[in-house]
Motif scaffolding. Structure first.
Motif, PDB file in Angstrom:
ATOM      1  N   PHE A   1       0.908  -1.155  -0.156  1.00  0.00           N
ATOM      2  CA  PHE A   1       0.011   0.026   0.079  1.00  0.00           C
ATOM      3  C   PHE A   1       0.953   1.318  -0.096  1.00  0.00           C
ATOM      4  N   ASN A   2       0.542   2.040  -0.896  1.00  0.00           N
ATOM      5  CA  ASN A   2       1.395   3.270  -1.177  1.00  0.00           C
ATOM      6  C   ASN A   2       1.189   4.572  -0.273  1.00  0.00           C
ATOM      7  N   VAL A   3       0.344   4.427   0.607  1.00  0.00           N
ATOM      8  CA  VAL A   3      -0.030   5.591   1.262  1.00  0.00           C
ATOM      9  C   VAL A   3       1.044   5.328   2.893  1.00  0.00           C
ATOM     10  N   VAL A   4       1.424   6.759   2.950  1.00  0.00           N
ATOM     11  CA  VAL A   4       2.258   6.694   4.236  1.00  0.00           C
ATOM     12  C   VAL A   4       1.598   7.729   5.323  1.00  0.00           C
TER      13      VAL A   4
ATOM     14  N   GLY B   1       8.415  16.221   7.445  1.00  0.00           N
ATOM     15  CA  GLY B   1       7.899  15.418   8.241  1.00  0.00           C
ATOM     16  C   GLY B   1       8.712  14.129   8.951  1.00  0.00           C
ATOM     17  N   ILE B   2       7.903  13.349   9.618  1.00  0.00           N
ATOM     18  CA  ILE B   2       8.663  12.005  10.018  1.00  0.00           C
ATOM     19  C   ILE B   2       7.767  10.999   9.722  1.00  0.00           C
ATOM     20  N   VAL B   3       8.109   9.806   9.144  1.00  0.00           N
ATOM     21  CA  VAL B   3       7.018   8.758   8.779  1.00  0.00           C
ATOM     22  C   VAL B   3       6.906   8.032  10.213  1.00  0.00           C
ATOM     23  N   THR B   4       5.503   7.698  10.341  1.00  0.00           N
ATOM     24  CA  THR B   4       5.251   7.235  11.636  1.00  0.00           C
ATOM     25  C   THR B   4       4.466   5.931  11.225  1.00  0.00           C
ATOM     26  N   LEU B   5       4.116   5.482  10.237  1.00  0.00           N
ATOM     27  CA  LEU B   5       3.473   4.360   9.932  1.00  0.00           C
ATOM     28  C   LEU B   5       3.248   3.959   8.268  1.00  0.00           C
ATOM     29  N   THR B   6       3.649   2.889   7.999  1.00  0.00           N
ATOM     30  CA  THR B   6       3.497   2.435   6.695  1.00  0.00           C
ATOM     31  C   THR B   6       2.785   1.022   6.425  1.00  0.00           C
TER      32      THR B   6
END
Length: 419
Positions: free
Chosen positions: A49-52, A89-94
């Motif tokens: 899934f390509n939404v982060v 921003g900072i990635v929190t979930l993928t």
């Protein structure tokens, strides 16, 4: 934790980011989500899934589409689309858990209107972002001074700069509508940047600022709570809590969100209970409920006019009395249903907790010894009276220098030697 640098090392020990209590990516313990699907592989032919999910300052989270198919992990710093310019921003979930989060927030996972991720942040992007973050505290202080000078009934709680420092968002709380047109002009002249004003509630303000609650833990709204449900005073009444606003209010000044956590359990427990205001009708008189133990199903009633005498009754007996009153055949009195408490014999087993010391050791005062006065050096006349020969000795022994008397044989030997 939210960043990849907090993962385990070679020896199984946590590496940590070595920032002495403050996370280097500012993502630890701030609405973090544990990705329990991170070690699982997708089925053959299934694309990721390509939404982060990306988190910005404090609790602001948004969803972005990874159109460039970048390899992203939790804790990565990325440059995202913004209006105008770009944000950091900072990635929190993928992965697949992002779908669950989007459905929870009523967002369409397959919408084409989602903003996109440009790239992983370069060192230049991070430097500009860090400089903008360092300005936020001074800008917040100055903005409050301007708002006070303009006599606006509002409170500026936080300031957030965009990643490229092209825009500043001012978060404020107010009880009524505020005309801040003049305020925006002065902000733009003072800070030389684009200005955006956002009004938030008192709960959102506490979530952004964070803090420690009365329970000793960090605020739920700033660590894991994402939605704010209405909390009513009835939630405290159902749980038999004291209606003290100082104890029921949280950091935001509103009722604590934790009042709703156990409310459903209490509602299930009291669904068969009679109403608290209902009176029990007996031939002796009417009784008023004084106290309820919900989980032990115990009631305490007192007759009208004799509120000091409480009578303990079980739930089944209360329902029986209520049913008898409905059939117009009230019971004689509540004493007939009084629960008998079992007598427990307690053996007296006292121990001397003081040890060997007596408890009355301080009752009698000690005899104080009187100090003898020393004779003065001045000459004084001898008083007339009976004189004693120098050979005579007093029979009274001195208390301080008293010794054992010598035996009679030793006394005789001493007198013979003297002669």
């Amino acid at each position: 934790m939210g960043c990849a640098s907090c993962s385990s090392g070679k020896d199984g020990l946590p590496k940590g980011c070595k920032n002495n209590g403050t996370c280097g990516t500012d993502s630890c313990n701030k609405l973090s989500v544990f990705d329990w699907l991170s070690n699982m592989e997708l089925p053959n032919g299934e694309e990721q899934f390509n939404v982060v999910e990306i988190r910005f300052k404090n609790s602001r989270k948004e969803f972005f589409r990874n159109t460039e198919s970048l390899t992203l992990q939790m804790g990565d710093v990325v440059a995202t689309e913004a209006s105008p310019g770009h944000d950091i921003g900072i990635v929190t979930l993928t992965g697949e858990l992002v779908k669950v989060q989007m459905k929870k927030k009523n967002e369409d996972p397959y919408s084409d209107d989602l903003p996109k991720i440009y790239r992983k942040a370069t060192q230049k992007d991070i430097d500009v972002w860090q400089e903008a973050k360092d300005r936020e505290e001074a800008v917040k202080k100055r903005s409050r001074e301007i708002a006070i000078r303009l006599k606006l009934k509002m409170k500026i709680s936080d300031v957030e700069f965009q990643g490229d420092a092209s825009k500043a968002i001012f978060y404020y709380t107010a009880e009524s509508r505020v005309d801040f047109r003049q305020l925006i002009k002065e902000f733009a002249y003072e800070f030389k940047t684009r200005i955006e004003m956002k009004q938030i509630g008192f709960r959102q303000e506490a979530a952004r600022l964070g803090g420690i609650g009365s329970c000793g833990r960090e605020l739920c709204c700033s660590t894991w709570l994402t939605d704010f449900r209405t909390v009513k005073t009835s939630a405290a009444r159902y749980q038999q809590l004291s209606l003290n606003p100082l104890k029921l209010a949280g950091q935001c000044g509103k009722l604590k969100c934790c009042l709703n956590y156990e409310l459903d359990t209490y509602l299930d427990a009291i669904k068969d209970f009679p109403k608290y205001d209902d009176k029990l009708i007996t031939k002796k008189g009417k009784a008023v409920c004084q106290k309820i133990d919900i989980f032990n199903k115990k009631f305490w009633y007192a007759y009208e006019g004799d509120y000091g005498n409480w009578i303990e009754i079980d739930l089944e007996q209360v329902l029986e009395i209520v049913e008898a009153a409905k059939q117009k055949n009230p019971v004689q009195s509540l004493e007939d249903f009084k629960a008998e408490e079992p007598e427990i014999e307690i053996e007296a087993n006292y121990e001397n907790v003081v040890g060997q010391d007596s408890l009355t050791r301080f009752d009698r005062p000690k005899n104080k010894r009187r100090k003898k006065k020393k004779p003065s050096n001045q000459s004084h006349k001898a008083k007339p009276g009976p004189t004693k020969s120098p050979n005579t000795k007093s029979n009274k022994p001195n208390k301080r220098t008293s010794k054992k008397k010598p035996s009679s044989n030793s006394q005789k030997n001493n007198t013979n030697n003297a002669k």
